[in-house]
Enzyme design. Structure first.
Site, PDB file in Angstrom:
ATOM      1  CG  HIS A   8      -0.373   0.130   2.839  1.00  0.00           C
ATOM      2  ND1 HIS A   8       0.439  -0.938   3.559  1.00  0.00           N
ATOM      3  CD2 HIS A   8      -0.224   1.223   3.298  1.00  0.00           C
ATOM      4  CE1 HIS A   8       0.784   0.310   4.566  1.00  0.00           C
ATOM      5  NE2 HIS A   8       0.840   1.703   4.334  1.00  0.00           N
ATOM      6  CG  HIS A  16     -11.413 -10.316  18.381  1.00  0.00           C
ATOM      7  ND1 HIS A  16     -12.113 -11.821  17.930  1.00  0.00           N
ATOM      8  CD2 HIS A  16     -11.595  -9.731  19.974  1.00  0.00           C
ATOM      9  CE1 HIS A  16     -12.899 -11.805  19.141  1.00  0.00           C
ATOM     10  NE2 HIS A  16     -12.051 -11.102  19.959  1.00  0.00           N
TER      11      HIS A  16
END
Length: 632
Positions: A230, A381
């Protein structure tokens, strides 16, 4: 008789008119008013600049300013080196002029635009930054979630790359301004300050849908040969933003020198621009050779503000620590404002680096610990990760059938749009809903996956394990892991349940302090109160005995696409058998899920006893220490 500025001198006699400050019309002198015109000093012509100089006792410089045609818009960018180039040899005269110019810029009514940010409060940004913000390429960041799939787990994580980028631009200005005020000898000029702020503002322009999901999960599957980053896309998008919005002239009007300053901005975002310099820098970031072209080695510290390749302490982290913690509902233990108070530049070899006080070393360890905690609790997570995996699966299936119009009417797929910034500007998180609500039969499989995400029918979590440090899994082996897991058939598995490689998802996660296996503090330099100019290194054992021994680990998580109870029970036994075969750590629930299997591996049985013995030894040692403390 004429004064040094060429105007007639006012009579200094005892006449009432002179004492009262009144001069007859024929005796009046045109003076710089210091009032209304000061507000618009950037619009002054050469003569108005000369009037300002004369009014501040600097009339002897008028000839130089006239010859060089210096107008008001140049004043705030003048530095001591510029004045030397103008042949102003007197040090005292240069200092007087710089002091006057500084007061002029500070006291004039602000032309900055004010933003009310929930993290940093009311912040001011330079008009050139506002011009950049008000472009389609930058506005695109409003529609890209900062934390990708984490929003499906943390309801408050709805913030986007847009506000983060504004925050980084602001903090970049805070740090460079603090260094400028603390150390005028660094000769940080307005060009430097503006370039650093623009780099902070534009550092994330190249992010794709759902931020790191796009470059970390989607692109390696959809187009592995591209090696998409990116940062490189941010440079390409920045070039497109400047050209398509005609901002080159605005940059020049604000004192920037093109193309050098454009190069400097892009180097701050992505590192050295030439492939050879980048390869050399990546292999040895502390090399003595200088790989950058935008600024000389004399200002090497400027490259450590937005994206610090040396040790990872930069304003990008400062903003996302504060912003992400705010939206996630997690405590942020790092205070960047304190770092600003102690930051100063010291020489280390041939380069200059941003250093901090020796007493701050513990706070920096806490900063990297905060980063690690955010990854464990939020960024990695287990539910957020599997949602991103499912969205990635949907995007990969939809990729050949999505067409995004780019330059010259050419159409691109999702993965192909990164090659055309016109098309890439149109690619945001909205592609998710475009697939979800599409009636195209070619998107049926992708649409069904996203419908499962909407209904929370997710792939099921099976378990987590860790490979030993000497048996880390390399990226080129990731694709083979599901098949390897499916072949680890336990002897006691259900005979009527058969699982295949396509039923498993194996997610390999790297946790570190930002520099892989290295301790980032080893690349930080400090200074002490006794000699603030001398940079020193502080070893880990000089700080505390309780700091981490290792700074990186690999975590392996396994998910199953089949969600019926029997398949999940069997999948867990497959997983435990696989961990035994590979000599991975015992899953936390291994004794509960498969109590008949875990005793078969001797090292797993001995683990608890070893930990108990180690705990007893530590307790005895602590007891002896207390006895010694209270008997002395």
């Amino acid at each position: 008789m004429k004064g040094i500025n060429g105007a007639k001198r006012v009579r200094h006699d005892a006449s009432p008119s002179a004492q009262d400050g009144y001069v007859t019309p024929e005796k009046r002198v045109k003076r710089w008013s210091g009032g209304q015109t000061a507000a618009n000093y950037r619009e002054w012509d050469v003569e108005e600049v000369c009037l300002f100089l004369a009014s501040h006792g600097l009339g002897e410089l008028e000839v130089i300013f006239r010859e060089n045609k210096i107008k008001g818009r140049i004043l705030e960018y003048l530095t001591d080196s510029h004045l030397k180039d103008l042949q102003i040899s007197s040090v005292a005269l240069r200092l007087d002029l710089l002091s006057c110019l500084r007061m002029l810029c500070q006291n004039s009514p602000s032309i900055m635009k004010v933003f009310n940010d929930p993290i940093h409060g009311h912040i001011e940004l330079h008009p050139l930054l506002v011009r950049i913000i008000d472009t389609p390429e930058f506005q695109r960041l409003r529609y890209i979630k900062q934390l990708g799939g984490s929003y499906y787990v943390f309801p408050g994580a709805s913030h986007n790359r847009f506000e983060h980028s504004i925050g980084v631009g602001y903090l970049a200005g805070c740090l460079v301004q603090a260094l400028h005020e603390r150390q005028p000898d660094l000769q940080i000029d307005m060009r430097d300050m503006l370039c650093v702020q623009i780099a902070g503002l534009c550092h994330d322009l190249g992010h794709g849908p759902f931020s790191h999901m796009f470059d970390g999960r989607f692109m390696p599957l959809a187009c592995p040969q591209k090696k998409f980053k990116h940062e490189s896309a941010s440079v390409a998008m920045f070039d497109h933003l400047i050209q398509s919005n005609g901002l080159e002239e605005a940059m020049k009007e604000n004192g920037l020198c093109l193309p050098d300053d454009l190069t400097f901005i892009k180097e701050q975002i992505a590192g050295p621009l030439s492939s050879e310099a980048e390869q050399q820098f990546n292999s040895s970031p502390n090399s003595s050779s200088w790989p950058y072209r935008g600024r000389t080695e004399e200002k090497s510290f400027l490259y450590e503000i937005v994206a610090n390749k040396r040790n990872g302490i930069d304003v990008d982290k400062w903003d996302y620590f504060a912003r992400d913690c705010h939206h996630l509902g997690i405590q942020n233990n790092f205070d960047y404002k304190r770092f600003l108070k102690f930051a100063r530049v010291c020489e280390v070899g041939s380069k200059k680096h941003i250093c901090t006080r020796d007493k701050e070393v513990g706070n920096l360890y806490d900063m990297f610990h905060t980063r690690n905690c955010l990854h464990r609790r939020a960024y990695q997570h287990k539910v957020g990760n599997i949602i991103e995996t499912m969205i990635t699966d949907a995007f990969v299936k939809a990729d050949p059938h999505i067409k995004i119009e780019g330059a010259n009417g050419k159409y691109y797929s999702i993965s192909g749009s990164v090659d055309d910034m016109v098309a890439y500007t149109k690619l945001t998180d909205n592609i998710y809903h475009q697939i979800l609500y599409s009636n195209d039969p070619n998107l049926k499989e992708a649409r069904e996956i996203l419908q499962k995400v909407e209904r929370r029918h997710l792939y099921k979590y099976i378990g987590q394990t860790h490979p030993h440090s000497n048996s880390r899994i390399e990226p080129d082996k990731y694709d083979k892991l599901p098949a390897d897991l499916a072949s680890s058939v336990p002897q006691t598995s259900a005979k009527d349940v058969e699982l295949h490689a396509e039923d498993f998802i194996v997610d390999v996660i790297h946790m570190d302090y930002g520099m892989k296996e290295q301790n980032p503090i080893n690349n930080v330099r400090f200074y002490c109160k006794a000699d603030p100019r001398k940079a020193i290194k502080i070893r880990r054992d000089q700080v505390s005995q309780l700091l981490p021994e290792k700074f990186a680990e690999q975590i392996i998580r396994v998910y199953c696409k089949k969600t019926d109870e029997k398949s999940l029970e069997t999948a867990k036994r497959y997983f435990i058998q696989w961990c035994m075969n590979k000599d991975f750590s015992k899953p936390q629930d291994g004794d509960v899920v498969a109590p008949d299997m875990t005793p078969l591996k001797a090292s797993w049985v001995d683990d608890d006893d070893d930990e108990d013995n180690e705990g007893k030894q530590q307790t005895e040692l602590l007891h002896k220490s207390r006895v010694k403390l209270f008997t002395n």
